[in-house]
Design a protein around this motif. Structure first.
Motif, PDB file in Angstrom:
ATOM      1  N   GLU A 178      12.572  11.695   8.659  1.00  0.00           N
ATOM      2  CA  GLU A 178      12.120  10.946   9.214  1.00  0.00           C
ATOM      3  C   GLU A 178      11.907  10.349  10.462  1.00  0.00           C
ATOM      4  O   GLU A 178      12.983  10.476  11.302  1.00  0.00           O
ATOM      5  CB  GLU A 178      12.095   8.338   8.810  1.00  0.00           C
ATOM      6  CG  GLU A 178      11.248   7.920  10.274  1.00  0.00           C
ATOM      7  CD  GLU A 178       9.847   8.495   9.948  1.00  0.00           C
ATOM      8  OE1 GLU A 178       9.509   8.190  11.449  1.00  0.00           O
ATOM      9  OE2 GLU A 178       9.296   7.959   9.266  1.00  0.00           O
TER      10      GLU A 178
ATOM     11  N   ASN B 244       6.729   9.340   8.058  1.00  0.00           N
ATOM     12  CA  ASN B 244       6.019   8.786   6.398  1.00  0.00           C
ATOM     13  C   ASN B 244       5.354   7.172   6.624  1.00  0.00           C
ATOM     14  O   ASN B 244       5.082   6.181   5.711  1.00  0.00           O
ATOM     15  CB  ASN B 244       7.707   8.362   5.513  1.00  0.00           C
ATOM     16  CG  ASN B 244       8.136   7.193   6.505  1.00  0.00           C
ATOM     17  OD1 ASN B 244       8.200   6.254   6.791  1.00  0.00           O
ATOM     18  ND2 ASN B 244       9.098   6.965   5.645  1.00  0.00           N
TER      19      ASN B 244
ATOM     20  N   SER C 290       2.372  10.675   5.420  1.00  0.00           N
ATOM     21  CA  SER C 290       2.836  11.320   4.258  1.00  0.00           C
ATOM     22  C   SER C 290       1.751  10.232   3.446  1.00  0.00           C
ATOM     23  O   SER C 290       2.341   8.929   3.470  1.00  0.00           O
ATOM     24  CB  SER C 290       4.284  11.346   4.596  1.00  0.00           C
ATOM     25  OG  SER C 290       5.095  12.165   4.705  1.00  0.00           O
TER      26      SER C 290
ATOM     27  N   ASP D  57       0.900   9.965  -0.545  1.00  0.00           N
ATOM     28  CA  ASP D  57       0.778  11.173  -1.244  1.00  0.00           C
ATOM     29  C   ASP D  57       0.158  11.109  -2.243  1.00  0.00           C
ATOM     30  O   ASP D  57      -0.172  11.973  -3.579  1.00  0.00           O
ATOM     31  CB  ASP D  57       1.778  11.337  -2.634  1.00  0.00           C
ATOM     32  CG  ASP D  57       2.699  12.106  -1.487  1.00  0.00           C
ATOM     33  OD1 ASP D  57       2.472  12.921  -0.273  1.00  0.00           O
ATOM     34  OD2 ASP D  57       4.374  11.701  -1.672  1.00  0.00           O
TER      35      ASP D  57
ATOM     36  N   HIS E  49       2.224   7.065  -5.177  1.00  0.00           N
ATOM     37  CA  HIS E  49       2.626   7.472  -4.162  1.00  0.00           C
ATOM     38  C   HIS E  49       3.887   6.309  -3.881  1.00  0.00           C
ATOM     39  O   HIS E  49       4.798   7.537  -3.798  1.00  0.00           O
ATOM     40  CB  HIS E  49       2.087   6.593  -3.149  1.00  0.00           C
ATOM     41  CG  HIS E  49       2.626   6.397  -1.571  1.00  0.00           C
ATOM     42  ND1 HIS E  49       2.557   7.984  -0.906  1.00  0.00           N
ATOM     43  CD2 HIS E  49       3.316   5.584  -0.950  1.00  0.00           C
ATOM     44  CE1 HIS E  49       3.306   7.576   0.485  1.00  0.00           C
ATOM     45  NE2 HIS E  49       3.591   5.876  -0.292  1.00  0.00           N
ATOM     46  N   ASN E  50       4.367   5.427  -4.748  1.00  0.00           N
ATOM     47  CA  ASN E  50       5.392   4.498  -4.500  1.00  0.00           C
ATOM     48  C   ASN E  50       6.597   5.456  -5.555  1.00  0.00           C
ATOM     49  O   ASN E  50       7.838   5.213  -5.007  1.00  0.00           O
ATOM     50  CB  ASN E  50       5.336   3.146  -4.742  1.00  0.00           C
ATOM     51  CG  ASN E  50       4.641   2.696  -3.519  1.00  0.00           C
ATOM     52  OD1 ASN E  50       4.104   3.098  -2.576  1.00  0.00           O
ATOM     53  ND2 ASN E  50       3.671   0.966  -3.772  1.00  0.00           N
TER      54      ASN E  50
ATOM     55  N   TYR F  99       6.768   8.450  -5.518  1.00  0.00           N
ATOM     56  CA  TYR F  99       7.474   9.928  -5.165  1.00  0.00           C
ATOM     57  C   TYR F  99       8.172   8.893  -3.882  1.00  0.00           C
ATOM     58  O   TYR F  99       8.989   9.389  -2.922  1.00  0.00           O
ATOM     59  CB  TYR F  99       6.040  10.454  -4.471  1.00  0.00           C
ATOM     60  CG  TYR F  99       6.042  10.542  -5.887  1.00  0.00           C
ATOM     61  CD1 TYR F  99       6.811  12.386  -6.098  1.00  0.00           C
ATOM     62  CD2 TYR F  99       5.281  10.525  -6.210  1.00  0.00           C
ATOM     63  CE1 TYR F  99       6.407  12.985  -7.634  1.00  0.00           C
ATOM     64  CE2 TYR F  99       4.845  11.325  -7.427  1.00  0.00           C
ATOM     65  CZ  TYR F  99       5.409  12.195  -8.314  1.00  0.00           C
ATOM     66  OH  TYR F  99       4.821  12.833  -9.758  1.00  0.00           O
ATOM     67  N   ARG F 100       7.673   7.722  -2.967  1.00  0.00           N
ATOM     68  CA  ARG F 100       8.208   7.562  -1.150  1.00  0.00           C
ATOM     69  C   ARG F 100       8.416   6.224  -1.353  1.00  0.00           C
ATOM     70  O   ARG F 100       8.308   5.651  -0.048  1.00  0.00           O
ATOM     71  CB  ARG F 100       6.621   7.638  -0.433  1.00  0.00           C
ATOM     72  CG  ARG F 100       5.845   8.964  -1.283  1.00  0.00           C
ATOM     73  CD  ARG F 100       7.004   9.722   0.488  1.00  0.00           C
ATOM     74  NE  ARG F 100       5.929  11.041   0.095  1.00  0.00           N
ATOM     75  CZ  ARG F 100       6.866  12.158   1.249  1.00  0.00           C
ATOM     76  NH1 ARG F 100       7.516  11.813   2.062  1.00  0.00           N
ATOM     77  NH2 ARG F 100       5.858  12.977   1.121  1.00  0.00           N
TER      78      ARG F 100
ATOM     79  N   SER G 228       6.568   3.144  -0.028  1.00  0.00           N
ATOM     80  CA  SER G 228       6.502   2.753   1.304  1.00  0.00           C
ATOM     81  C   SER G 228       4.430   2.613   1.468  1.00  0.00           C
ATOM     82  O   SER G 228       3.898   2.886   2.666  1.00  0.00           O
ATOM     83  CB  SER G 228       6.871   4.071   2.055  1.00  0.00           C
ATOM     84  OG  SER G 228       6.341   5.219   1.973  1.00  0.00           O
TER      85      SER G 228
END
Length: 103
Positions: A7, A32, A55, A57, A64-65, A67-68, A71
């Motif tokens: 980041e 991100n 980012s 996804d 998305h959440n 993998y991230r 967020s």
């Protein structure tokens, strides 16, 4: 120059790096989006950043959440803020088999 990896906004000297880069070449940054706020966007505009990638996804928070780290909401708000403030922004997608099925 495209600044990415980890980041970038966690670096204390990121604005110094971006300013030097913008003076020499077209510069963008991939993030991100979790640290994007009005103050940061104003600094990016002042520096003259040419682009920002965030980012995101999947259009579905639950995908998305996974993998991230949950967020999605922050990334989505960062995208909206950049659009509102007329910063050239795009979405970075890490395509996996699972994500591909949701696109």
């Amino acid at each position: 120059m495209n600044n990415r990896g980890g980041e970038p906004f966690l670096r204390g000297d990121i604005f110094k790096i971006l300013k030097k880069s913008v003076e020499r070449m077209p510069t963008s940054i991939l993030t991100n989006g979790t640290l994007i706020n009005q103050k940061l966007v104003e600094k990016l505009k002042q520096i003259g950043i040419q682009g920002l990638g965030i980012s995101l996804d999947s259009p579905y928070p639950e995908v998305h959440n996974q993998y991230r780290d949950g967020s999605f909401d922050l990334a989505n708000e960062a995208l909206k803020l950049c659009v509102k403030e007329e910063i050239d922004v795009d979405m970075g997608v890490c395509v996996t088999k699972k994500i591909l099925k949701t696109l």
